[in-house]
Write a protein that holds these residues in place. Structure first.
Motif, short mmCIF file in Angstrom:
data_model
loop_
_atom_site.label_atom_id
_atom_site.label_comp_id
_atom_site.label_asym_id
_atom_site.label_seq_id
_atom_site.Cartn_x
_atom_site.Cartn_y
_atom_site.Cartn_z
N ALA A 14 7.73 20.74 2.15
CA ALA A 14 8.26 19.86 3.15
C ALA A 14 9.90 20.11 2.75
O ALA A 14 10.71 19.26 3.06
CB ALA A 14 8.21 18.41 2.93
N LEU A 16 13.42 20.63 3.68
CA LEU A 16 13.96 20.43 4.88
C LEU A 16 14.84 21.39 5.44
O LEU A 16 14.82 21.70 6.65
CB LEU A 16 15.01 19.08 4.90
N VAL A 98 19.33 10.29 11.95
CA VAL A 98 18.32 11.56 11.54
C VAL A 98 16.76 11.34 11.47
O VAL A 98 16.28 12.42 12.05
CB VAL A 98 18.69 11.44 9.83
N LEU A 99 16.27 10.16 11.24
CA LEU A 99 14.86 9.91 11.53
C LEU A 99 14.59 10.13 12.92
O LEU A 99 13.66 10.57 13.40
CB LEU A 99 14.55 8.59 11.21
N MET A 101 16.14 11.91 15.24
CA MET A 101 16.39 13.20 15.49
C MET A 101 15.25 14.06 15.03
O MET A 101 14.47 14.95 16.04
CB MET A 101 17.67 13.73 14.92
N ILE A 186 8.31 14.40 5.87
CA ILE A 186 9.52 14.05 5.91
C ILE A 186 9.68 12.77 6.49
O ILE A 186 10.54 11.71 6.11
CB ILE A 186 10.71 14.96 6.28
N GLU A 189 8.02 9.96 4.53
CA GLU A 189 9.00 9.74 3.24
C GLU A 189 10.13 8.70 3.75
O GLU A 189 10.41 7.81 3.06
CB GLU A 189 9.29 10.94 2.60
N MET A 190 10.66 9.11 4.68
CA MET A 190 11.94 8.13 5.29
C MET A 190 11.41 6.83 5.86
O MET A 190 11.83 5.86 5.33
CB MET A 190 12.35 8.95 6.64
N GLU A 191 9.93 6.85 6.29
CA GLU A 191 9.70 5.57 6.60
C GLU A 191 8.85 4.85 5.53
O GLU A 191 8.66 3.66 5.78
CB GLU A 191 8.65 5.66 7.86
N GLN A 192 8.66 5.39 4.47
CA GLN A 192 8.20 4.64 3.36
C GLN A 192 8.74 3.24 2.98
O GLN A 192 10.13 3.44 2.73
CB GLN A 192 7.89 5.56 2.27
N GLY A 193 8.33 2.24 3.06
CA GLY A 193 9.01 0.97 2.93
C GLY A 193 9.57 0.26 3.84
O GLY A 193 10.06 -0.74 3.69
N GLU A 194 9.53 0.91 5.08
CA GLU A 194 10.13 0.18 6.32
C GLU A 194 9.11 -1.00 6.60
O GLU A 194 7.74 -1.13 6.40
CB GLU A 194 9.63 1.13 7.67
#
Lengths: 194, 172
Positions: A14, A16, A98-99, A101, A186, A189-194
């Motif tokens: 992954a 980027l 970023v998320l 996009m 990716i 990973e970004m959304e983890q904890g949302e």
């Protein structure tokens, strides 16, 4: 003080940079493909429209002209579809978060979206109707009964469609699927904890 | 010069240092940095008509800069280097106040840079914005995740860095 360090996790699936590189290349390839398809369908639509209107052949029946009209409709709709996706693909919104996009990029490269499925069903269905209609009158199948003729036409048509789909799926699996998987990782990973 | 030109010029003048910072983080060489800078300027120009003022102008510029940087392909090396520009102040900001008491040497700063480079890509993006001293709210608007999630991620990353720096995991 400045340090220029080589990333240690360059081989991570992954990565980027790697994902974005693949994404950019695929976007360029898809844009070219869509533009090409758009041009092909416009040319076909124009040729069929020309034949439909101008062809003076006295043997052309109303059925033939209606079939021609349906082909023009199919080509026209396909041209609009590819033009729409070409424009959508071209206008990547860099001012989005970023998320957002990355999510849009993943959507662009997914195999199935509601729009794609709808378009494929409509086109395959319409083409099936017009091809069957046109070939029923064809002389080379005249020895068979109508049911047999329909079965032969349907088998040949769906075999062709099946092979086309398989080629498309293999191409997608080889080129886009790894990208979609990496983007998903990716995004997750970004959304983890949302 | 029309109003769009004027607005563009003003935005670039006001945000030049921010754009340059992003370029430094994401581009490996000065040539790449310049290419990336040009690409960001183009995308700012293209995006100007879409700016509705929903977020601060600086946040909007950062978004374009980070997104462009992520899409930017280093033409010489396939993978972009992520460069960290650390000084004692920034390092202390990352691992805590006792940074200066325990370690103030170049090697430690280099170690810190290495550690940041070993973070996941998402964490690197967040850390680059932390190093720019952006607030959690601004980072959340740029990355697109909630402010509380940004805070949780920053806390976790700082903990990881602190553990690694203090835990003697690496020979210094």
């Amino acid at each position: 003080m400045t340090f220029n360090n080589q990333p240690k996790n360059i081989e991570e699936p992954a990565n980027l940079d790697q994902v974005m590189d693949s994404l950019r290349k695929l976007d360029v390839r898809n844009r070219k493909l869509m533009q090409g398809m758009y041009i092909v369908y416009v040319v076909f639509a124009l040729i069929y429209t020309g034949l439909l209107i101008l062809n003076p052949d006295p043997e052309l029946t109303l059925n033939h002209r209606l079939q021609g009209g349906m082909y023009v409709l199919i080509f026209g709709m396909s041209a609009i579809y590819f033009r729409y996706h070409f424009r959508k693909n071209k206008s990547v919104d860099y001012s989005a978060p970023v998320l957002e996009m990355l999510t849009a990029a993943r959507k662009r490269h997914k195999l199935w979206t509601a729009g794609t499925v709808g378009f494929i069903i409509a086109m395959v269905g319409l083409t099936d109707i017009v091809v069957t209609w046109a070939m029923l009158d064809d002389k080379f199948l005249s020895d068979y009964s109508q049911i047999i003729r329909i079965l032969i036409i349907q088998s040949a048509y769906f075999l062709t469609m099946g092979i086309s789909f398989l080629i498309g799926y293999i191409t997608w699996r080889r080129k886009s699927m790894p990208l979609v998987h990496n983007l998903t990782r990716i995004i997750e990973e970004m959304e983890q904890g949302e | 010069m029309n109003s769009k030109d004027k607005q563009y010029k003003q935005i670039i003048e006001e945000n030049q240092s921010r754009i340059r910072s992003v370029c430094r983080y994401y581009a490996g060489t000065s040539d790449d940095s310049e290419d990336l800078y040009q690409e960001i300027l183009i995308n700012v120009w293209r995006g100007l008509e879409k700016f509705r003022g929903d977020s601060q102008l600086s946040t909007w510029v950062y978004r374009i800069a980070v997104n462009t940087a992520l899409s930017f392909v280093n033409k010489k090396n396939k993978y972009l280097n992520f460069n960290t520009y650390l000084d004692d102040g920034k390092a202390a900001n990352l691992v805590g106040e006792d940074w200066e008491e325990s370690i103030v040497h170049e090697k430690q700063l280099e170690l810190m840079s290495n550690l940041i480079n070993q973070l996941s890509v998402v964490d690197k993006i967040i850390m680059s914005l932390v190093l720019e001293e952006l607030s959690s709210k601004e980072i959340s608007e740029i990355v697109g995740i909630t402010e509380s999630n940004v805070r949780v991620k920053i806390h976790r990353i700082k903990e990881e860095l602190r553990e690694k720096v203090k835990g003697g995991q690496y020979d210094i």
